[in-house]
Design an enzyme around this catalytic site. Structure first.
Site, PDB file in Angstrom:
ATOM      1  N   HIS A  15       7.354  51.947 -29.822  1.00 43.87           N
ATOM      2  CA  HIS A  15       6.486  50.783 -29.544  1.00 43.87           C
ATOM      3  C   HIS A  15       5.566  50.578 -30.739  1.00 43.87           C
ATOM      4  O   HIS A  15       4.607  51.325 -30.927  1.00 43.87           O
ATOM      5  CB  HIS A  15       5.657  51.011 -28.276  1.00 43.87           C
ATOM      6  CG  HIS A  15       4.830  49.818 -27.878  1.00 43.87           C
ATOM      7  ND1 HIS A  15       4.790  49.345 -26.585  1.00 43.87           N
ATOM      8  CD2 HIS A  15       4.002  49.016 -28.591  1.00 43.87           C
ATOM      9  CE1 HIS A  15       3.978  48.280 -26.535  1.00 43.87           C
ATOM     10  NE2 HIS A  15       3.479  48.079 -27.742  1.00 43.87           N
ATOM     11  N   HIS A  17       3.676  47.554 -33.538  1.00 41.72           N
ATOM     12  CA  HIS A  17       3.372  46.208 -34.035  1.00 41.72           C
ATOM     13  C   HIS A  17       3.258  46.265 -35.551  1.00 41.72           C
ATOM     14  O   HIS A  17       2.389  46.964 -36.076  1.00 41.72           O
ATOM     15  CB  HIS A  17       2.057  45.698 -33.434  1.00 41.72           C
ATOM     16  CG  HIS A  17       2.080  45.639 -31.942  1.00 41.72           C
ATOM     17  ND1 HIS A  17       2.498  44.524 -31.242  1.00 41.72           N
ATOM     18  CD2 HIS A  17       1.784  46.573 -31.005  1.00 41.72           C
ATOM     19  CE1 HIS A  17       2.436  44.768 -29.945  1.00 41.72           C
ATOM     20  NE2 HIS A  17       2.011  46.014 -29.769  1.00 41.72           N
ATOM     21  N   LYS A 100      11.064  41.825 -24.601  1.00 38.25           N
ATOM     22  CA  LYS A 100       9.718  42.248 -24.236  1.00 38.25           C
ATOM     23  C   LYS A 100       9.098  41.263 -23.260  1.00 38.25           C
ATOM     24  O   LYS A 100       9.035  40.065 -23.531  1.00 38.25           O
ATOM     25  CB  LYS A 100       8.864  42.350 -25.510  1.00 38.25           C
ATOM     26  CG  LYS A 100       7.445  42.814 -25.285  1.00 38.25           C
ATOM     27  CD  LYS A 100       7.386  44.274 -24.868  1.00 38.25           C
ATOM     28  CE  LYS A 100       6.007  44.685 -24.373  1.00 38.25           C
ATOM     29  NZ  LYS A 100       5.062  44.943 -25.441  1.00 38.25           N
ATOM     30  N   HIS A 137       4.994  44.983 -20.830  1.00 38.01           N
ATOM     31  CA  HIS A 137       3.531  45.138 -20.836  1.00 38.01           C
ATOM     32  C   HIS A 137       3.112  44.978 -19.382  1.00 38.01           C
ATOM     33  O   HIS A 137       3.069  43.870 -18.860  1.00 38.01           O
ATOM     34  CB  HIS A 137       2.843  44.101 -21.737  1.00 38.01           C
ATOM     35  CG  HIS A 137       1.354  44.268 -21.738  1.00 38.01           C
ATOM     36  ND1 HIS A 137       0.656  44.791 -22.794  1.00 38.01           N
ATOM     37  CD2 HIS A 137       0.428  44.034 -20.770  1.00 38.01           C
ATOM     38  CE1 HIS A 137      -0.634  44.863 -22.492  1.00 38.01           C
ATOM     39  NE2 HIS A 137      -0.798  44.401 -21.263  1.00 38.01           N
ATOM     40  N   HIS A 175       3.316  51.754 -22.918  1.00 41.36           N
ATOM     41  CA  HIS A 175       1.929  52.252 -23.013  1.00 41.36           C
ATOM     42  C   HIS A 175       1.281  52.468 -21.650  1.00 41.36           C
ATOM     43  O   HIS A 175       0.273  51.849 -21.323  1.00 41.36           O
ATOM     44  CB  HIS A 175       1.079  51.357 -23.925  1.00 41.36           C
ATOM     45  CG  HIS A 175       1.160  49.863 -23.686  1.00 41.36           C
ATOM     46  ND1 HIS A 175       1.150  49.288 -22.445  1.00 41.36           N
ATOM     47  CD2 HIS A 175       1.215  48.835 -24.572  1.00 41.36           C
ATOM     48  CE1 HIS A 175       1.203  47.969 -22.582  1.00 41.36           C
ATOM     49  NE2 HIS A 175       1.251  47.674 -23.859  1.00 41.36           N
ATOM     50  N   ASP A 248       2.154  52.182 -30.025  1.00 42.43           N
ATOM     51  CA  ASP A 248       1.457  50.909 -29.834  1.00 42.43           C
ATOM     52  C   ASP A 248       0.471  50.664 -30.973  1.00 42.43           C
ATOM     53  O   ASP A 248      -0.570  50.027 -30.791  1.00 42.43           O
ATOM     54  CB  ASP A 248       0.740  50.850 -28.476  1.00 42.43           C
ATOM     55  CG  ASP A 248       0.258  49.441 -28.130  1.00 42.43           C
ATOM     56  OD1 ASP A 248       0.788  48.473 -28.714  1.00 42.43           O
ATOM     57  OD2 ASP A 248      -0.647  49.319 -27.296  1.00 42.43           O
TER      58      ASP A 248
END
Ligand code: NCD
Ligand code: ZN
Ligand code: ZN
Length: 344
Positions: A15, A17, A100, A137, A175, A248
């Site tokens: 995970h 970004h 996602k 999420h 997460h 994350d």
């Protein structure tokens, strides 16, 4: 005897970004230095909703990590309008590893997210058939729901019914932050797994207010009570194969965190494996790190485990106060603090 050195199969980050443009160029090398692969989150602005957009983003990431073997594992951003054809194209592409789900308005760049999961039933049906995982999420966005309860309410209102409608759908609960989420995953079948971040293992919500408001400890889902942190640490100690590493890591410029309405997201890519190693050592389960970091993720995604290894040594080093983020600055997780393990 306490361990001085540790060699494990090279880990992956399930995970991550990476952002885009100059920010991408600043942060991607940190991940490429530690991890063989990473699941790349699609919440750019505009979001990565099609295979064609994902190919272009993949090219930009590969340019940012040139000279390394790092392999980005791409994802698509699910919307109310994601078509069955797009799911089929994603499966055929082979480099798209999941879709996602961002409930609309739940987190950073989620405005284009899903307003009602039932709008996605046709796409989800195709994903279930083709074995393409749904990455979630897991928070409701109803403003009536207390921010600390948004994950547990999501389980009851969305995730549980979803997993009953699509019993074979592969789901990664991203997460996770609560005892309820840990138990939901433990009690589910092999098709449901979860990622756990370093910050949700290391801290509880006290860290948000330690000596004053701490914007660099603000992420979503927000840090929870100590009992939830303890439940996640219990998962780590027990060593279930349903849980794996997902940082994350979510970089935001310093001025976008330290302001009147600060962004959610913690950047941890600079020291991710070192921080996880310290946590596992502190819990007395260094022997369980390799499965969490390097085996459970690829096993769940149906990918080969990495063949290279990495070595960490027990050695103190201090995290810098900031790193560049394009022409801005970034405050890393645990800035200024001492970490006791170092990647060789
Ligand atoms: C993430 C981001 O900044 O993109 N922020 C965060 O607090 N975790 C989005 C997300 O993963 O929810
Ligand atoms: Zn999220
Ligand atoms: Zn994220």
């Amino acid at each position: 005897m306490t361990k001085k050195q540790l060699t494990i199969t090279q880990p992956d980050d399930w995970h991550l970004h990476l952002r885009d443009a100059e920010a991408l160029n600043s942060v991607a090398p940190f991940t490429a230095k530690q991890f063989a692969r990473a699941i790349i989150m699609p919440n750019l602005n505009p979001p990565v909703t099609t295979v064609a957009m994902a190919v272009e983003y993949l090219d930009r990431i590969l340019a940012a990590v040139e000279g390394t073997d790092f392999e980005p594992l791409m994802t698509l951003y699910l919307t109310d309008n994601t078509s069955v054809d797009e799911i089929i194209a994603a499966r055929k592409s082979c480099f798209i590893k999941g879709l996602k789900l961002y409930p609309a308005g739940a987190t950073t760049n989620s405005d284009a997210g899903v307003t009602d999961i039932r709008n996605c039933d046709a796409a989800l049906d195709e994903m279930q058939k083709s074995g393409l995982p749904l990455l979630v999420h897991g928070e409701v966005t109803d403003p009536q729901v207390d921010v600390f309860d948004r994950e547990s309410v999501f389980i009851d209102k969305v995730l549980q019914p979803l997993s009953q409608r699509f019993p074979e759908l592969k789901i990664v609960f991203e997460h996770i932050t609560t005892r309820q989420a840990a138990n939901f995953v433990l009690e589910s079948g092999d098709n449901i797994a979860a990622t756990i971040t370093p910050q949700h293992l290391l801290f509880n919500r006290n860290a948000l207010f330690q000596g004053g408001l701490q914007p660099h400890h603000y992420c979503l889902p927000v840090l929870k009570r100590n009992i939830h942190q303890q439940a996640l640490l219990g998962i780590i100690r027990a060593g279930s194969n349903k849980f794996f590493l997902g940082t994350d890591s979510a970089p935001h410029a310093r001025h976008k965190k330290e302001c009147a309405c600060g962004c959610a997201g913690i950047f941890s890519a600079h020291a991710a494996i070192e921080i996880y190693t310290s946590i596992f050592e502190q819990q007395g389960v260094l022997d369980k790190l390799e499965a969490f970091a390097s085996f459970n993720g690829p096993d769940f995604y149906g990918l080969p485990r990495n063949s290279k290894t990495i070595t960490l040594v027990k050695q103190d080093w201090q995290v810098p106060d900031e790193y560049p983020l394009g022409s801005d600055k970034l405050v890393p997780f645990l800035a200024g603090q001492t970490i006791h393990w170092k990647l060789v």
